[in-house]
Design a protein around this motif. Sequence first.
Motif, PDB file in Angstrom:
ATOM      1  N   ALA A   1       0.806   6.359   4.562  1.00 14.51           N
ATOM      2  CA  ALA A   1       1.535   5.454   5.458  1.00 14.51           C
ATOM      3  C   ALA A   1       2.632   4.715   4.694  1.00 14.51           C
ATOM      4  O   ALA A   1       3.815   4.807   5.031  1.00 14.51           O
ATOM      5  CB  ALA A   1       0.568   4.457   6.105  1.00 14.51           C
TER       6      ALA A   1
ATOM      7  N   VAL B   1      -1.598  -7.121  -3.976  1.00 15.17           N
ATOM      8  CA  VAL B   1      -1.179  -8.263  -3.151  1.00 15.17           C
ATOM      9  C   VAL B   1      -2.437  -9.010  -2.746  1.00 15.17           C
ATOM     10  O   VAL B   1      -3.348  -8.421  -2.165  1.00 15.17           O
ATOM     11  CB  VAL B   1      -0.405  -7.772  -1.911  1.00 15.17           C
ATOM     12  CG1 VAL B   1      -0.108  -8.937  -0.978  1.00 15.17           C
ATOM     13  CG2 VAL B   1       0.880  -7.068  -2.333  1.00 15.17           C
TER      14      VAL B   1
ATOM     15  N   ALA C   1      -7.850  17.070   4.726  1.00 13.77           N
ATOM     16  CA  ALA C   1      -7.347  18.126   5.629  1.00 13.77           C
ATOM     17  C   ALA C   1      -6.111  17.624   6.374  1.00 13.77           C
ATOM     18  O   ALA C   1      -6.133  16.539   6.962  1.00 13.77           O
ATOM     19  CB  ALA C   1      -8.428  18.508   6.638  1.00 13.77           C
TER      20      ALA C   1
ATOM     21  N   GLY D   1     -11.414  13.787   3.132  1.00 12.55           N
ATOM     22  CA  GLY D   1     -11.586  15.237   3.188  1.00 12.55           C
ATOM     23  C   GLY D   1     -10.292  15.949   2.806  1.00 12.55           C
ATOM     24  O   GLY D   1     -10.301  17.093   2.377  1.00 12.55           O
TER      25      GLY D   1
ATOM     26  N   LYS E   1      -8.008   8.395  -2.879  1.00 13.18           N
ATOM     27  CA  LYS E   1      -8.638   7.879  -1.656  1.00 13.18           C
ATOM     28  C   LYS E   1      -9.808   8.778  -1.241  1.00 13.18           C
ATOM     29  O   LYS E   1      -9.626   9.999  -1.137  1.00 13.18           O
ATOM     30  CB  LYS E   1      -7.568   7.846  -0.557  1.00 13.18           C
ATOM     31  CG  LYS E   1      -8.084   7.734   0.857  1.00 13.18           C
ATOM     32  CD  LYS E   1      -8.210   6.302   1.294  1.00 13.18           C
ATOM     33  CE  LYS E   1      -9.118   6.022   2.442  1.00 13.18           C
ATOM     34  NZ  LYS E   1      -9.275   6.892   3.541  1.00 13.18           N
TER      35      LYS E   1
ATOM     36  N   ARG F   1      -6.055  13.978  -2.447  1.00 12.62           N
ATOM     37  CA  ARG F   1      -5.267  12.815  -2.075  1.00 12.62           C
ATOM     38  C   ARG F   1      -4.489  12.230  -3.247  1.00 12.62           C
ATOM     39  O   ARG F   1      -3.359  11.757  -3.073  1.00 12.62           O
ATOM     40  CB  ARG F   1      -6.181  11.760  -1.441  1.00 12.62           C
ATOM     41  CG  ARG F   1      -6.601  12.114  -0.032  1.00 12.62           C
ATOM     42  CD  ARG F   1      -5.411  12.089   0.918  1.00 12.62           C
ATOM     43  NE  ARG F   1      -4.739  10.821   0.871  1.00 12.62           N
ATOM     44  CZ  ARG F   1      -5.065   9.782   1.624  1.00 12.62           C
ATOM     45  NH1 ARG F   1      -6.031   9.888   2.500  1.00 12.62           N
ATOM     46  NH2 ARG F   1      -4.406   8.639   1.524  1.00 12.62           N
TER      47      ARG F   1
ATOM     48  N   GLY G   1       0.835  -1.198   0.000  1.00 18.83           N
ATOM     49  CA  GLY G   1       0.000   0.000   0.000  1.00 18.83           C
ATOM     50  C   GLY G   1       0.867   1.244   0.000  1.00 18.83           C
ATOM     51  O   GLY G   1       1.839   1.327   0.754  1.00 18.83           O
TER      52      GLY G   1
ATOM     53  N   ASP H   1      -4.145   3.276   8.650  1.00 16.99           N
ATOM     54  CA  ASP H   1      -5.504   2.738   8.795  1.00 16.99           C
ATOM     55  C   ASP H   1      -5.506   1.221   8.978  1.00 16.99           C
ATOM     56  O   ASP H   1      -6.405   0.674   9.611  1.00 16.99           O
ATOM     57  CB  ASP H   1      -6.347   3.082   7.555  1.00 16.99           C
ATOM     58  CG  ASP H   1      -6.984   4.456   7.663  1.00 16.99           C
ATOM     59  OD1 ASP H   1      -6.544   5.252   8.522  1.00 16.99           O
ATOM     60  OD2 ASP H   1      -7.931   4.747   6.897  1.00 16.99           O
TER      61      ASP H   1
ATOM     62  N   GLY I   1      -6.757  11.087  10.074  1.00 15.93           N
ATOM     63  CA  GLY I   1      -5.979   9.870   9.873  1.00 15.93           C
ATOM     64  C   GLY I   1      -4.735  10.019   9.014  1.00 15.93           C
ATOM     65  O   GLY I   1      -3.850   9.170   9.057  1.00 15.93           O
ATOM     66  N   ILE I   2      -4.626  11.105   8.218  1.00 22.49           N
ATOM     67  CA  ILE I   2      -3.522  11.198   7.259  1.00 22.49           C
ATOM     68  C   ILE I   2      -2.185  11.343   7.997  1.00 22.49           C
ATOM     69  O   ILE I   2      -1.238  10.591   7.768  1.00 22.49           O
ATOM     70  CB  ILE I   2      -3.722  12.395   6.288  1.00 22.49           C
ATOM     71  CG1 ILE I   2      -5.038  12.255   5.533  1.00 22.49           C
ATOM     72  CG2 ILE I   2      -2.553  12.501   5.311  1.00 22.49           C
ATOM     73  CD1 ILE I   2      -5.423  13.472   4.693  1.00 22.49           C
TER      74      ILE I   2
ATOM     75  N   GLU J   1       1.587  -1.028  -4.850  1.00 25.80           N
ATOM     76  CA  GLU J   1       0.373  -0.209  -4.953  1.00 25.80           C
ATOM     77  C   GLU J   1      -0.500  -0.773  -6.069  1.00 25.80           C
ATOM     78  O   GLU J   1      -0.048  -0.970  -7.194  1.00 25.80           O
ATOM     79  CB  GLU J   1       0.723   1.259  -5.232  1.00 25.80           C
ATOM     80  CG  GLU J   1      -0.486   2.162  -5.450  1.00 25.80           C
ATOM     81  CD  GLU J   1      -1.551   2.076  -4.350  1.00 25.80           C
ATOM     82  OE1 GLU J   1      -1.226   2.249  -3.158  1.00 25.80           O
ATOM     83  OE2 GLU J   1      -2.728   1.815  -4.687  1.00 25.80           O
TER      84      GLU J   1
HETATM   85  C1  LIG Z   1     -14.599  10.227   3.613  1.00 26.49           C
HETATM   86  C2  LIG Z   1     -13.344  10.321   4.436  1.00 26.49           C
HETATM   87  C3  LIG Z   1     -12.863  11.570   4.791  1.00 26.49           C
HETATM   88  C4  LIG Z   1     -11.642  11.679   5.509  1.00 26.49           C
HETATM   89  N1  LIG Z   1     -11.154  12.924   5.754  1.00 26.49           N
HETATM   90  C5  LIG Z   1      -9.961  13.050   6.372  1.00 26.49           C
HETATM   91  C6  LIG Z   1      -9.377  14.337   6.530  1.00 26.49           C
HETATM   92  O1  LIG Z   1      -9.908  15.355   6.092  1.00 26.49           O
HETATM   93  N2  LIG Z   1      -8.173  14.412   7.170  1.00 26.49           N
HETATM   94  C7  LIG Z   1      -7.533  13.312   7.652  1.00 26.49           C
HETATM   95  O2  LIG Z   1      -6.450  13.440   8.247  1.00 26.49           O
HETATM   96  N3  LIG Z   1      -8.060  12.069   7.489  1.00 26.49           N
HETATM   97  C8  LIG Z   1      -9.248  11.905   6.844  1.00 26.49           C
HETATM   98  N4  LIG Z   1      -9.745  10.649   6.628  1.00 26.49           N
HETATM   99  C9  LIG Z   1      -8.946   9.477   7.054  1.00 26.49           C
HETATM  100  C10 LIG Z   1      -7.811   9.217   6.032  1.00 26.49           C
HETATM  101  O3  LIG Z   1      -8.336   9.160   4.731  1.00 26.49           O
HETATM  102  C11 LIG Z   1      -7.067   7.906   6.351  1.00 26.49           C
HETATM  103  O4  LIG Z   1      -6.798   7.839   7.723  1.00 26.49           O
HETATM  104  C12 LIG Z   1      -5.748   7.788   5.564  1.00 26.49           C
HETATM  105  O5  LIG Z   1      -5.979   7.725   4.189  1.00 26.49           O
HETATM  106  C13 LIG Z   1      -4.947   6.551   5.993  1.00 26.49           C
HETATM  107  O6  LIG Z   1      -3.798   6.414   5.185  1.00 26.49           O
HETATM  108  P1  LIG Z   1      -3.139   4.978   4.907  1.00 26.49           P
HETATM  109  O7  LIG Z   1      -1.924   5.229   4.093  1.00 26.49           O
HETATM  110  O8  LIG Z   1      -3.037   4.238   6.180  1.00 26.49           O
HETATM  111  O9  LIG Z   1      -4.240   4.189   4.059  1.00 26.49           O
HETATM  112  P2  LIG Z   1      -4.874   4.544   2.642  1.00 26.49           P
HETATM  113  O10 LIG Z   1      -4.842   5.983   2.392  1.00 26.49           O
HETATM  114  O11 LIG Z   1      -6.205   3.843   2.615  1.00 26.49           O
HETATM  115  O12 LIG Z   1      -3.881   3.864   1.600  1.00 26.49           O
HETATM  116  C14 LIG Z   1      -3.839   2.487   1.399  1.00 26.49           C
HETATM  117  C15 LIG Z   1      -3.211   2.236   0.031  1.00 26.49           C
HETATM  118  O13 LIG Z   1      -3.019   0.831  -0.130  1.00 26.49           O
HETATM  119  C16 LIG Z   1      -3.417   0.433  -1.420  1.00 26.49           C
HETATM  120  N5  LIG Z   1      -3.808  -0.984  -1.304  1.00 26.49           N
HETATM  121  C17 LIG Z   1      -4.822  -1.492  -0.567  1.00 26.49           C
HETATM  122  N6  LIG Z   1      -4.835  -2.813  -0.659  1.00 26.49           N
HETATM  123  C18 LIG Z   1      -3.815  -3.179  -1.463  1.00 26.49           C
HETATM  124  C19 LIG Z   1      -3.323  -4.429  -1.929  1.00 26.49           C
HETATM  125  N7  LIG Z   1      -3.922  -5.588  -1.578  1.00 26.49           N
HETATM  126  N8  LIG Z   1      -2.251  -4.439  -2.743  1.00 26.49           N
HETATM  127  C20 LIG Z   1      -1.646  -3.269  -3.110  1.00 26.49           C
HETATM  128  N9  LIG Z   1      -2.077  -2.054  -2.708  1.00 26.49           N
HETATM  129  C21 LIG Z   1      -3.144  -2.017  -1.880  1.00 26.49           C
HETATM  130  C22 LIG Z   1      -4.586   1.373  -1.740  1.00 26.49           C
HETATM  131  O14 LIG Z   1      -4.802   1.473  -3.140  1.00 26.49           O
HETATM  132  C23 LIG Z   1      -4.102   2.687  -1.122  1.00 26.49           C
HETATM  133  O15 LIG Z   1      -3.344   3.446  -2.028  1.00 26.49           O
HETATM  134  C24 LIG Z   1     -10.963  10.507   5.931  1.00 26.49           C
HETATM  135  C25 LIG Z   1     -11.470   9.245   5.605  1.00 26.49           C
HETATM  136  C26 LIG Z   1     -12.645   9.152   4.861  1.00 26.49           C
HETATM  137  C27 LIG Z   1     -13.152   7.782   4.497  1.00 26.49           C
END
Ligand SMILES: Cc1cc2nc3c(=O)[nH]c(=O)nc-3n(C[C@H](O)[C@H](O)[C@H](O)COP(=O)(O)OP(=O)(O)OC[C@H]3O[C@@H](n4cnc5c(N)ncnc54)[C@H](O)[C@@H]3O)c2cc1C
Length: 411
Positions: A13, A117, A44, A42, A39, A94, A9, A280, A292-293, A32
């Motif tokens: 993160a 994966v 922010a 929001g 994604k 995003r 991913g 996440d 969460g970002i 990826e």
């Molecule tokens: C509607 C909404 C609004 C939000 N607004 C905010 C905000 O304004 N500010 C904020 O801080 N947080 C916000 N969040 C939370 C924030 O989006 C997440 O906490 C953040 O994206 C987490 O980042 P991550 O890298 O852990 O996961 P993700 O951003 O979900 O990234 C995971 C990545 O892994 C990839 N992936 C998944 N499975 C596989 C696989 N099997 N093989 C290869 N690749 C894979 C995906 O394509 C993705 O690119 C919001 C969430 C939602 C749902």
Amino acid sequence: MSLRVAVVGSGPAGSSAAETLVKAGIETYLFERKLDNAKPCGGAIPLCMVDEFDLPPSIIDRRVRKMKMISPSNIEVNIGETLKDDEYIGMCRREVMDGFMRDRAASLGAKLINGTVYALDLPKSSNQPYTLHYTEHREDGLVGDNKSLQVDLVIGADGANSRVAKAIDAGDYNYAIAFQERIRLPEDKMAYYEDLAEMYVGNDVSPDFYAWVFPKYDHVAVGTGTMRVNQAKIKQLQAGIRARAAKRLEGGEIIKVEAHPIPEHPRPRRVVGRVALVGDAAGTVTKSSGEGIYFAAKSARMCAETIVEFSNGGQRIPTEDDLKVYLKRWDKQYGMTYKVLDLLQTVFYRSDATREAFVEMCSDIDVQKLTFDSYLYKTVVPANPLVQMKITAKTVGSLIRGHALSPTRSW
Ligand SMILES: Cc1cc2nc3c(=O)[nH]c(=O)nc-3n(C[C@H](O)[C@H](O)[C@H](O)COP(=O)(O)OP(=O)(O)OC[C@H]3O[C@@H](n4cnc5c(N)ncnc54)[C@H](O)[C@@H]3O)c2cc1C
């Protein structure tokens, strides 16, 4: 030996983890499944993320300096007056931010694999490798071959529906569902949201969270979230926020509708064997703000730094106990933040009376300063005791005035 790490991913993160690992000279594979992934979010981010993760100004579409908190009875409280000239909340797309962070990790030497994966084979003993099975995606967008890769360590950064978490039986967490519509507004309506974001509270928009209108590059994101995961309910709540903001959204055109889970708690097991979950996938979103970002990027960096340290820069394979040091450090640094935000959600999102009290409390300059400082800089800034006493008195006062402390009042 040379340590091999797979990061599954490449959201904030995964790319942060990969960047830290390659900078230390560790052989890093970054998976990826969708390179142009937008994604649902929001978008922010707090000011400290821009510095800490060295994000260029082009990543920030809008610099929000005003926030309106809007109560169930539509009382509006403006917050932001305490901000200094150079302080703001960053609003990002995003796909732009994720693309930038991923490309940077790849340009530093992470081996980027465009693939999904789909399985992870666990080793039978502590000196055997993990095997990742993935479907490669071709440049023309078609599905390519199934392949596999052996590594010594795996970082699961694959978001809320993490396959890596399933593979290691990390356990479930409670989650909320967030629903969001992207709405393109007429120019005069968009001008209103130039540097302003809105947060609405009330049973009509969410029984346990808040609803928002966040300005994006050329449109606004209008959404809500709830832990009462049910499709009919979320649509009703979305209708609620659309109705509350109707005047400001007049003439708008929906350009996208999206929904996604938001984890509400850490998973029961975030490190199992030589696999660590971050962002996440681990459950690092904060309650009450749903942020969460930053926490995704930060948890991943902390995990990767621990790997660099315990592998002596890639010369040794860290053990489960070594990886768990990342969790100890994480919980030590942010445990209190999670507890406070959890408590805030429990106390203030309980009923419309407590929400009225919450919005009233937000009008206080000391509360605003404390809230903004802790959001923008992610430090729990202790206010001086006098200010703290004043805030406590105001909180209790607001709750009493809103009859929020009366057990008999129902809304
Ligand atoms: C509607 C909404 C609004 C939000 N607004 C905010 C905000 O304004 N500010 C904020 O801080 N947080 C916000 N969040 C939370 C924030 O989006 C997440 O906490 C953040 O994206 C987490 O980042 P991550 O890298 O852990 O996961 P993700 O951003 O979900 O990234 C995971 C990545 O892994 C990839 N992936 C998944 N499975 C596989 C696989 N099997 N093989 C290869 N690749 C894979 C995906 O394509 C993705 O690119 C919001 C969430 C939602 C749902």
